[in-house]
Design an enzyme around this catalytic site. Structure first.
Site, PDB file in Angstrom:
ATOM      1  N   ASP A  49       0.834  -1.195   0.000  1.00  0.00           N
ATOM      2  CA  ASP A  49       0.000   0.000   0.000  1.00  0.00           C
ATOM      3  C   ASP A  49       0.877   1.256   0.000  1.00  0.00           C
ATOM      4  OD1 ASP A  49      -2.628   1.394   0.525  1.00  0.00           O
ATOM      5  OD2 ASP A  49      -1.567   1.950   2.362  1.00  0.00           O
ATOM      6  N   GLU A  83       1.780  -0.306  -5.035  1.00  0.00           N
ATOM      7  CA  GLU A  83       0.839   0.756  -5.364  1.00  0.00           C
ATOM      8  C   GLU A  83       1.717   1.997  -5.536  1.00  0.00           C
ATOM      9  OE1 GLU A  83      -3.389   2.441  -3.727  1.00  0.00           O
ATOM     10  OE2 GLU A  83      -1.763   2.282  -2.282  1.00  0.00           O
TER      11      GLU A  83
END
Length: 690
Positions: A348, A384
């Site tokens: 993330d 990401e």
């Protein structure tokens, strides 16, 4: 208090609570503490039975060994030191702290003002000091015997070019499956059940990417509004599984069983992990673990050390430039690979992990550490590639070995099928793996994770059913969530009984799904898209632990859902059966000596596309021809609302077969003679062999 003779010096390594078969070694990193106390609790976790100062401080690690402690013991820490927020220090021994290396937590946090290191409501805010004991509302750490019998567990070891990712949520996957025992629904045990795994096997996916499964907490402001942090991007323990996903009476062994059973089915397990920030938030957040252990070491602080340097939008940023903090993250990753047998990670806000504070660096210490690590360099790594800080958008800039979520692919594909003008040229590059972003330093097409939907945003059904977001249920007056969705409701906002709109929506879903699965790169599917899951137009469902976020099973699946599942299953099988759709090298025109096949772009009349064709704003119909000496595949794209007649190439003698047509999902290899009509807003796949 224990007598001094009962605690031994122990060792500064390994960090955490380590059971050696005879006793437990406790070791905690804190460079700036003046004293560390180990707190032991009874089996209920409600009563602190002993408080033991760790006797040794070696290399900035506090440690001690207790020979009479066994697995199952509940514990936590109290850490002494200066409470000087203006200097970056927030020690408060009144607060029970979680061990960053705890392998299991017992219980959930019960929000109370006592978990804050400062006095809530005091005029000096976080410069004040709170003396209340927080142990009564805190979860407890558990001493764990990590031993487990893995038997003949074998990692599937899927090559990247054969990988099809299914992004799922542990609870959402099984919460509505009434065939499972009630205590297993929404847990790792439910996901491990053969009935759950059978759904993935029938669909044909090869990897499940689980949204955050490491220990996380619900935010206080959400609890007070009757909501929760459903998605889980609020980690507090990087080694412990989330307690809410563990069936009653179970532990980490449920997680390991899930991994083993998925492996037996040939499915890899990828964990979505959050190492960029923690659940402690900004300077006004609670003191749960890292902040009270050594705030100045674990977090990046601002020019004024009272405040945090935040590139995550979540209040803080983990300080990976600190050697011990970097070690913690690396130890955590290796633990999940070596002890829990996971096959990879999705990171993330990964740009935060590759920062030299203000800017991204491909040779940042964390990225270099992962690349050289003999364990982590062998698993799947997905970034990401953005964060909220300066210079945060880094698509294509991660080093070799990494794949990246490709939001440009998402937006371009959505815009093309929505009917926007001037998109065809950009789409062509995305269909071939986004070479403009990824073809460097020996990277391959699989580095592009291609998707049109993910947990963050509309589902596939909502993408073709809503023009606008509808996030009222989140309690923020529909201000949250992205407004640039590139969606189209096909003529009605939300549910409708209009058969023409329903048919168009189903065709548009087939177009979008087929595009992802027929593109070069690594396709990713969102849980429930294969069965028409809707979030009622909510494109930011992070706080909704409700049916909108759960996969429908059994009676919740109608004929329309089953038909779309069968279509998805068919396209996935085609992808895995057709090597031309899974090239290991980037394609550029004619075949190349490295083994890459050829690609040509054709107009509807069969002639090759020229520059003027690509730059015509109204170009919405073209074909991609993939070929080698033995086979040709023709993928026809028609985003016009009208039918377009395509002339087929005639090089091979065997004739063309229509393998796929989103206007007629039952097509299955029929022979095609002469020109072929592509219905309005459709995609077709045709094949011929030498």
């Amino acid at each position: 208090m224990r007598r001094n003779g009962q605690i031994k010096p122990g060792s500064p390594f390994p960090l955490g609570a380590h059971w050696d078969g005879s006793g437990v070694n406790f070791a905690l990193f804190s460079a700036n503490a003046t004293k560390v106390e180990l707190c032991l609790f009874d089996g209920t976790g409600r009563r602190e039975i002993e408080r033991v100062p760790l006797p040794e401080f070696t290399h900035e690690v506090w440690h001690g060994y207790l020979p009479d402690i066994r697995p199952g013991q509940l514990y936590g820490y109290r850490v002494h030191g200066p409470y000087e927020p203006s200097a970056g220090h927030r020690f408060n021994p009144n607060k029970l702290l979680l061990d960053p290396y705890a392998l299991e937590l017992r219980g959930e946090i019960r929000w109370h003002d006592a978990v804050f290191g400062y006095r809530i409501g005091h005029p000096r805010d976080d410069l004040s000091f709170d003396r209340r004991d927080s142990a009564f509302v805190m979860p407890k750490c558990v001493v764990v015997d990590p031993a487990v019998t893995w038997g003949n567990d074998v990692r599937p070891g899927r090559p990247w070019d054969e990988t099809i990712i299914y992004e799922a949520h542990v609870k959402g996957m099984t919460a509505l499956n009434r065939e499972l025992p009630e205590q297993f629904r929404g847990t790792f045990a439910g996901l491990a059940d053969p009935r759950t795994i059978d759904h993935l096997v029938k669909l044909g996916v090869t990897a499940i990417e689980l949204m955050p499964s490491q220990a996380f907490f619900d935010d206080r402001h959400l609890i007070e509004r009757g909501l929760s942090n459903y998605w889980g991007y609020n980690t507090i323990g990087f080694f412990a599984p989330a307690t809410r996903f563990i069936a009653p009476g179970s532990g980490i062994h449920d997680f390991k069983l899930m991994v083993r059973r998925l492996h037996e089915a040939g499915i890899e397990v990828v964990l979505d992990v959050v190492y960029n920030h923690t659940a402690e938030g900004n300077q006004m957040g609670p003191t749960l673990s890292f902040r009270g252990i050594d705030n100045a070491s674990y977090y990046l602080l601002g020019d004024d050390p009272r405040y945090y340097f935040d590139t995550t939008g979540c209040g803080n940023t983990v300080n990976l430039r600190n050697q011990r903090v970097l070690q913690m993250v690396m130890d955590s990753l290796r633990y999940w690979v070596q002890d829990c047998h996971v096959d990879g990670f999705r990171f993330d806000l990964a740009s935060s992990l590759g920062r030299d504070r203000d800017s991204f660096d491909q040779n940042a210490v964390f990225l270099d550490a992962v690349r050289q690590d003999p364990v982590l360099s062998m698993v799947k790594l997905i970034a990401e590639p953005w964060d909220t800080g300066n210079d945060g958008y880094q698509l294509g800039n991660f080093p070799p070995m990494w794949a990246e979520w490709n939001d440009q692919y998402r937006d371009t594909t959505r815009a093309f099928w929505k009917g926007d003008e001037g998109i065809a040229s950009d789409l062509a590059g995305r269909l071939l793996g986004s070479a403009g972003d990824f073809e460097k330093r020996g990277r391959r097409p699989w580095a592009s994770i291609n998707f049109v939907t993910a947990h963050d945003g509309f589902t596939l059904m909502d993408l073709v059913s809503y023009n606008d977001k509808h996030n009222e249920a989140n309690g923020e007056e529909n201000r949250d969530g992205h407004s640039h969705n590139l969606s189209w409701n096909c003529g009605a906002e939300g549910p409708t009984e209009d058969e023409e709109i329903i048919e168009l929506r189903d065709r548009m879903r087939r177009n979008l799904a087929a595009t992802v699965l027929l593109s070069q790169g690594t396709p990713m599917i969102l849980m429930g898209d294969e069965l028409g899951r809707s979030q009622d137009g909510n494109n930011n469902s992070y706080c909704q632990d409700a049916e909108m976020n759960w996969l429908r099973w059994g009676e919740g699946i109608d004929e329309r859902d089953q038909a779309f599942f069968d279509f998805m299953r068919k396209v996935i099988a085609l992808r895995l059966d057709q090597p031309l759709l899974r090239q290991r090298f980037f394609l550029h025109g004619d075949p190349r000596p490295n083994g890459a096949s050829g690609v040509h772009w054709l107009r509807a009349d069969g002639e090759q596309m020229g520059d003027e064709d690509w730059h015509q704003p109204h170009t919405r119909a073209f074909a991609m021809l993939l070929f080698n000496d033995a086979q040709k595949l023709l993928i026809v794209f028609n985003a016009h609302y009208e039918d377009v007649e395509f002339t087929l190439p005639e090089d091979f003698s065997s004739g063309w077969r229509r393998l796929l047509d989103t206007a007629d999902p039952l097509v299955d290899g029929e022979a095609v003679d002469g020109p072929i009509a592509a219905h309005g807003r459709t995609l077709m796949l045709l094949e011929t062999r030498a």
